[in-house]
Design a protein around this motif. Structure first.
Motif, PDB file in Angstrom:
ATOM      1  N   VAL A  74      13.901   8.806   3.387  1.00  0.00           N
ATOM      2  CA  VAL A  74      14.169   9.270   2.011  1.00  0.00           C
ATOM      3  C   VAL A  74      13.262   8.590   0.988  1.00  0.00           C
ATOM      4  CG1 VAL A  74      15.908   9.326   0.189  1.00  0.00           C
ATOM      5  CG2 VAL A  74      16.514  10.009   2.501  1.00  0.00           C
ATOM      6  N   PRO A  75      13.175   7.262   0.917  1.00  0.00           N
ATOM      7  CA  PRO A  75      12.302   6.666  -0.115  1.00  0.00           C
ATOM      8  C   PRO A  75      10.831   6.939   0.113  1.00  0.00           C
ATOM      9  CG  PRO A  75      13.115   4.974   1.362  1.00  0.00           C
ATOM     10  CD  PRO A  75      13.866   6.218   1.697  1.00  0.00           C
ATOM     11  N   VAL A  76      10.403   6.990   1.379  1.00  0.00           N
ATOM     12  CA  VAL A  76       8.991   7.261   1.658  1.00  0.00           C
ATOM     13  C   VAL A  76       8.618   8.668   1.208  1.00  0.00           C
ATOM     14  CG1 VAL A  76       7.328   7.554   3.523  1.00  0.00           C
ATOM     15  CG2 VAL A  76       8.813   5.562   3.511  1.00  0.00           C
ATOM     16  N   SER A  77       9.467   9.638   1.525  1.00  0.00           N
ATOM     17  CA  SER A  77       9.181  11.016   1.118  1.00  0.00           C
ATOM     18  C   SER A  77       9.283  11.181  -0.396  1.00  0.00           C
ATOM     19  CB  SER A  77      10.152  11.974   1.827  1.00  0.00           C
ATOM     20  OG  SER A  77      10.035  11.863   3.228  1.00  0.00           O
ATOM     21  N   TRP A  78      10.228  10.501  -1.017  1.00  0.00           N
ATOM     22  CA  TRP A  78      10.374  10.583  -2.472  1.00  0.00           C
ATOM     23  C   TRP A  78       9.123  10.030  -3.163  1.00  0.00           C
ATOM     24  CZ3 TRP A  78      15.210   8.351  -5.475  1.00  0.00           C
ATOM     25  CH2 TRP A  78      15.140   8.776  -6.805  1.00  0.00           C
ATOM     26  N   THR A  79       8.639   8.879  -2.700  1.00  0.00           N
ATOM     27  CA  THR A  79       7.426   8.308  -3.287  1.00  0.00           C
ATOM     28  C   THR A  79       6.221   9.205  -3.059  1.00  0.00           C
ATOM     29  OG1 THR A  79       8.318   6.085  -2.913  1.00  0.00           O
ATOM     30  CG2 THR A  79       5.958   6.266  -3.335  1.00  0.00           C
ATOM     31  N   ALA A  80       6.117   9.782  -1.867  1.00  0.00           N
ATOM     32  CA  ALA A  80       4.999  10.693  -1.588  1.00  0.00           C
ATOM     33  C   ALA A  80       5.053  11.919  -2.493  1.00  0.00           C
ATOM     34  CB  ALA A  80       5.029  11.109  -0.118  1.00  0.00           C
ATOM     35  N   ASN A  81       6.239  12.442  -2.744  1.00  0.00           N
ATOM     36  CA  ASN A  81       6.367  13.593  -3.636  1.00  0.00           C
ATOM     37  C   ASN A  81       5.961  13.232  -5.062  1.00  0.00           C
ATOM     38  OD1 ASN A  81       7.315  16.327  -4.343  1.00  0.00           O
ATOM     39  ND2 ASN A  81       8.972  15.252  -5.374  1.00  0.00           N
ATOM     40  N   THR A  82       6.328  12.049  -5.506  1.00  0.00           N
ATOM     41  CA  THR A  82       5.938  11.605  -6.849  1.00  0.00           C
ATOM     42  C   THR A  82       4.429  11.452  -6.975  1.00  0.00           C
ATOM     43  OG1 THR A  82       8.058  10.435  -7.056  1.00  0.00           O
ATOM     44  CG2 THR A  82       6.298   9.833  -8.582  1.00  0.00           C
ATOM     45  N   GLN A  85       0.813  -1.216   0.000  1.00  0.00           N
ATOM     46  CA  GLN A  85       0.000   0.000   0.000  1.00  0.00           C
ATOM     47  C   GLN A  85       0.851   1.273   0.000  1.00  0.00           C
ATOM     48  OE1 GLN A  85      -0.504  -2.518   2.109  1.00  0.00           O
ATOM     49  NE2 GLN A  85      -2.660  -3.028   2.311  1.00  0.00           N
ATOM     50  N   TRP A  86       1.773   1.385  -0.932  1.00  0.00           N
ATOM     51  CA  TRP A  86       2.510   2.628  -1.087  1.00  0.00           C
ATOM     52  C   TRP A  86       1.695   3.628  -1.905  1.00  0.00           C
ATOM     53  CZ3 TRP A  86       8.110   3.574  -0.224  1.00  0.00           C
ATOM     54  CH2 TRP A  86       8.684   2.613   0.609  1.00  0.00           C
ATOM     55  N   LYS A  87       1.056   3.155  -2.957  1.00  0.00           N
ATOM     56  CA  LYS A  87       0.179   3.979  -3.786  1.00  0.00           C
ATOM     57  C   LYS A  87      -1.156   3.252  -3.917  1.00  0.00           C
ATOM     58  CE  LYS A  87       4.122   5.491  -6.611  1.00  0.00           C
ATOM     59  NZ  LYS A  87       4.682   5.565  -7.998  1.00  0.00           N
ATOM     60  N   VAL A  88      -2.249   3.990  -3.727  1.00  0.00           N
ATOM     61  CA  VAL A  88      -3.584   3.394  -3.821  1.00  0.00           C
ATOM     62  C   VAL A  88      -4.395   4.172  -4.846  1.00  0.00           C
ATOM     63  CG1 VAL A  88      -3.536   2.561  -1.444  1.00  0.00           C
ATOM     64  CG2 VAL A  88      -4.481   4.828  -1.940  1.00  0.00           C
ATOM     65  N   THR A  89      -5.473   3.557  -5.296  1.00  0.00           N
ATOM     66  CA  THR A  89      -6.326   4.156  -6.317  1.00  0.00           C
ATOM     67  C   THR A  89      -6.970   5.432  -5.806  1.00  0.00           C
ATOM     68  OG1 THR A  89      -6.786   1.955  -7.180  1.00  0.00           O
ATOM     69  CG2 THR A  89      -8.260   3.728  -7.866  1.00  0.00           C
ATOM     70  N   ILE A 117       2.973   4.652   3.415  1.00  0.00           N
ATOM     71  CA  ILE A 117       3.697   5.929   3.455  1.00  0.00           C
ATOM     72  C   ILE A 117       3.623   6.529   4.856  1.00  0.00           C
ATOM     73  CG2 ILE A 117       3.782   8.261   2.524  1.00  0.00           C
ATOM     74  CD1 ILE A 117       4.705   6.196   0.549  1.00  0.00           C
ATOM     75  N   TYR A 118       2.438   6.547   5.436  1.00  0.00           N
ATOM     76  CA  TYR A 118       2.286   7.109   6.786  1.00  0.00           C
ATOM     77  C   TYR A 118       2.999   6.248   7.820  1.00  0.00           C
ATOM     78  CZ  TYR A 118      -1.344   9.818   4.419  1.00  0.00           C
ATOM     79  OH  TYR A 118      -2.023  10.645   3.555  1.00  0.00           O
ATOM     80  N   LEU A 119       2.947   4.942   7.651  1.00  0.00           N
ATOM     81  CA  LEU A 119       3.663   4.058   8.567  1.00  0.00           C
ATOM     82  C   LEU A 119       5.170   4.250   8.447  1.00  0.00           C
ATOM     83  CD1 LEU A 119       3.272   1.798  10.659  1.00  0.00           C
ATOM     84  CD2 LEU A 119       3.457   0.155   8.783  1.00  0.00           C
ATOM     85  N   GLY A 120       5.649   4.500   7.238  1.00  0.00           N
ATOM     86  CA  GLY A 120       7.078   4.761   7.055  1.00  0.00           C
ATOM     87  C   GLY A 120       7.514   6.058   7.704  1.00  0.00           C
TER      88      GLY A 120
END
Length: 228
Positions: free
Chosen positions: A135-143, A29-33, A165-168
């Motif tokens: 770093v990866p969590v924030s990068w994915t959230a920015n994308t 669940q990094w990216k959801v619909t 993302i929130y858990l990270g």
């Protein structure tokens, strides 16, 4: 200088943050619909992680598929894979080093300076672990945010931030705060306290030296003659 109780609490929180980082790595669940627009289909939810994609249906069925090619992945997912694996390894190393430097353990014997140095190293490693998660969590959230507000991206391809993302973010904050508390055990403070205590005890236990015995009075002049 932290006491033993605070050291145990910070170590427990750091281990909890490391376990959370492992869960973030495995969760899809990094990216959801994103349900936007007039014609939406809510019977299926798409989850995108760093290892696989999953489709969850409202009936309870879920299908997952791992990525076929690693080189075909976007840069943020490739970086997230590498950094999360490094974070898991650093977390394991941090737990091992911190256990040796805690006051309640018998490692390093009674050498307080050595134990303080080991605890400092463990705290720094926990801080580095938190940064590798952040770093990866924030990068994915920015994308995700940039693609969501990009008008050129179709509605069916827009995504929102997932639970991972929130858990990270929570795991990164816990790791860095716990590592900072463990790092407050400074070896220079231990050395200074030991030196001051030793000097104080040496002066307190020293006995005053006995005064020198009186020396006989001598004269270099000739003896006086008797006159009748």
């Amino acid at each position: 200088m932290v006491n033993t109780g605070m050291q145990l609490i910070s170590f427990t929180c750091a281990v909890t943050g490391w376990v959370m980082a492992i869960a973030v790595t495995a969760l899809p669940q990094w990216k959801v619909t994103a349900f936007i627009g007039s014609n939406i289909l809510t019977s299926e939810i798409v989850w995108q992680g760093i290892w696989m994609n999953c489709i969850y249906q409202t009936t309870g069925h879920m299908q997952c598929k791992t990525y076929d090619s690693m080189l075909a992945l976007p840069p943020d997912i490739q970086a997230a894979r590498a950094l999360m694996c490094i974070a898991i390894f650093l977390g394991w190393l941090s737990c091992t080093v911190s256990c040796c430097g805690m006051k309640c353990t018998t490692c390093a014997g009674d050498d307080r300076h050595a134990k303080a140095g080991i605890a400092l190293s463990g705290g720094v490693l926990f801080i580095l672990t938190g940064l590798c998660v952040l770093v990866p969590v924030s990068w994915t959230a920015n994308t995700v945010v940039q693609d969501f507000y990009n008008p050129n991206v179709p509605l069916q391809h827009k995504r929102e931030l997932g639970q991972a993302i929130y858990l990270g973010w929570a795991a990164a904050v816990i790791l860095m705060i716990s590592g900072a508390v463990l790092s407050s055990t400074c070896p220079h403070m231990e050395r200074g306290a030991y030196r001051r205590g030793y000097i104080g005890r040496s002066f307190a236990n020293s006995r005053p030296s006995a005064p020198d015995p009186p020396k006989p009075i001598t004269s270099s002049t000739l003896p006086l003659k008797e006159y009748v």
